[in-house]
Design an enzyme around this catalytic site. Structure first.
Site, mmCIF file in Angstrom:
data_model
loop_
_atom_site.group_PDB
_atom_site.id
_atom_site.type_symbol
_atom_site.label_atom_id
_atom_site.label_comp_id
_atom_site.label_asym_id
_atom_site.label_seq_id
_atom_site.Cartn_x
_atom_site.Cartn_y
_atom_site.Cartn_z
ATOM 1 N N ASP A 59 13.446 50.381 25.687
ATOM 2 C CA ASP A 59 13.894 50.589 26.871
ATOM 3 C C ASP A 59 14.093 50.756 28.252
ATOM 4 O OD1 ASP A 59 16.157 51.858 28.665
ATOM 5 O OD2 ASP A 59 16.055 53.823 27.444
ATOM 6 N N VAL A 60 13.711 49.068 28.875
ATOM 7 C CA VAL A 60 13.937 48.732 30.336
ATOM 8 C C VAL A 60 13.626 50.231 31.218
ATOM 9 C CG1 VAL A 60 13.715 46.740 29.435
ATOM 10 C CG2 VAL A 60 15.804 47.556 31.340
ATOM 11 N N ASN B 90 16.502 40.419 32.924
ATOM 12 C CA ASN B 90 18.158 39.268 32.670
ATOM 13 C C ASN B 90 18.767 41.010 31.935
ATOM 14 O OD1 ASN B 90 20.719 38.107 31.836
ATOM 15 N ND2 ASN B 90 19.831 39.270 30.231
ATOM 16 N N SER C 192 23.596 39.586 40.704
ATOM 17 C CA SER C 192 24.624 39.733 41.033
ATOM 18 C C SER C 192 25.334 38.839 42.002
ATOM 19 C CB SER C 192 25.440 40.430 40.423
ATOM 20 O OG SER C 192 26.892 40.604 40.002
ATOM 21 N N TYR D 45 26.658 50.002 41.093
ATOM 22 C CA TYR D 45 25.633 48.413 40.752
ATOM 23 C C TYR D 45 25.938 47.217 42.003
ATOM 24 C CZ TYR D 45 26.394 44.091 38.048
ATOM 25 O OH TYR D 45 25.810 43.085 37.522
ATOM 26 N N LYS E 48 21.945 45.914 42.961
ATOM 27 C CA LYS E 48 21.500 44.570 42.155
ATOM 28 C C LYS E 48 21.443 44.034 43.920
ATOM 29 C CE LYS E 48 22.852 43.031 38.163
ATOM 30 N NZ LYS E 48 21.388 43.208 37.311
ATOM 31 N N THR F 165 30.597 35.575 34.796
ATOM 32 C CA THR F 165 30.411 34.662 33.034
ATOM 33 C C THR F 165 30.664 35.470 32.032
ATOM 34 O OG1 THR F 165 28.440 34.731 35.349
ATOM 35 C CG2 THR F 165 27.966 34.081 32.332
ATOM 36 N N THR G 102 30.193 36.872 28.467
ATOM 37 C CA THR G 102 29.575 37.373 28.001
ATOM 38 C C THR G 102 30.585 38.897 27.279
ATOM 39 O OG1 THR G 102 28.532 38.890 29.532
ATOM 40 C CG2 THR G 102 27.977 36.812 29.202
#
Ligand SMILES: NC(=O)c1ccc[n+]([C@@H]2O[C@H](COP(=O)([O-])OP(=O)(O)OC[C@H]3O[C@@H](n4cnc5c(N)ncnc54)[C@H](OP(=O)(O)O)[C@@H]3O)[C@@H](O)[C@H]2O)c1
Length: 275
Positions: A72-73, A99, A150, A163, A167, A196, A198
């Site tokens: 877990d980062v 990423n 982002s 967020y 970023k 994007t 995903t």
């Protein structure tokens, strides 16, 4: 005299089993093949499981050697462990690709502190901690770090206050690292994806009207694919970018710069839904 065998590449990619992460892994393999180099991918996931195992099988099928690393980062000790696991599986890193990340809605007016902290720990602090852990290896190989930020880190994204801020901080962190570690031979760059397609964003595109409206906003006329981002990361990780550090590459089909064309009463306006 026999020419020296080029050193193999070794990339640690976080969030490897996610949408953009997969695109990055395959783009790195494609680039290594073009340059006639062998590559080992350390594919990082938050937990072990079938998704990671399936990715490893696909990476090997595509011509890389690959091992899975898990952690877990958002946990500092696990960031160090991910780098140590990668070293155990493939030796010194030549590229660290940070990423892993996630967005989450939340208005700043009433955002819980825990959500702010998690957003920064995941999207920003983890990159610093992974970079710290990888630094000795990258110094030995003259390697690189590429972070996935982002377009929301360059342009305010109302409703995504933490967020966007996280970023934006990530972008500056990478520029800062580029300055501090340039003398160590480590390059640090950032890729800023636009919209994007995903697993993170897929539900949005299930509504054809929303999909069409989004496409109409993009000057290049389509939503990005993981490979679009992967190619940019591969560029920064490769020898073609050996004199590039502190750079921020926006890969968004032109959408971030589209805002002024939406002002009514100006020539060249292309309102949503028209061509
Ligand atoms: N898709 C877009 O439109 C878009 C646009 C701009 C920027 N981005 C950025 O691009 C990156 C990849 O996003 P994506 O669209 O590919 O999303 P995704 O498919 O959800 O992949 C995100 C990956 O991050 C990993 N991750 C999340 N929390 C983690 C944690 N605590 N520890 C370790 N790994 C963790 C996940 O790993 P596990 O699956 O193993 O849990 C997942 O594979 C993110 O940084 C995102 O902010 C995406």
């Amino acid at each position: 005299m026999t020419p020296a065998t080029p050193a193999p590449l070794h990339a640690l990619v976080t969030g490897a089993a996610g949408g953009i992460g997969r695109g990055i892994c395959f783009a790195l393999i494609e680039q290594a093949r073009r340059e006639n180099l062998s590559i080992h991918i350390s594919a990082a996931a938050s937990t072990p499981g079938d998704k990671l195992d399936a990715l490893l099988a696909e990476l090997r099928q595509a011509g890389a050697t690959a091992t899975g690393v898990t952690g877990d980062v958002t946990d500092p000790a696990q960031c160090a462990s991910l780098v140590a696991q990668a070293h155990a599986g493939g030796g010194d890193l030549t590229a660290l690709v940070c990423n892993a990340g996630a967005s989450g809605p939340g208005k700043l007016a009433d955002l819980p502190v825990a959500q702010w902290d998690h957003t920064f720990n995941l999207n920003t602090r983890s990159v610093w901690l992974m970079a710290q852990a990888a630094r000795p290896q990258l110094m030995r190989t003259g390697g690189s770090i590429t972070a996935v930020a982002s377009m929301s880190g360059l342009t305010p994204h109302p409703g995504y206050g933490a967020y966007s801020a996280a970023k934006a901080a990530l972008i500056m962190l990478c520029r800062q690292l580029a300055q501090e570690w340039g003398a160590d031979g480590i390059r640090v760059n950032t890729v800023c994806p636009g919209m994007t397609r995903t697993p993170l964003t897929e539900p949005v595109y299930h509504d054809p009207a929303v999909k069409a409206q989004r496409e109409a906003l993009v000057p290049l006329g389509r939503i990005g694919q993981p490979d679009d981002i992967g190619q940019a990361v591969a560029y920064f990780s490769g020898r073609g970018a050996s004199y590039v550090t502190g750079a921020v590459l926006v890969v968004d089909g032109g959408v971030s710069d589209h805002m002024l064309t939406m002002i009514p009463g100006r020539p060249g306006r292309s309102p949503v839904g028209t061509t």
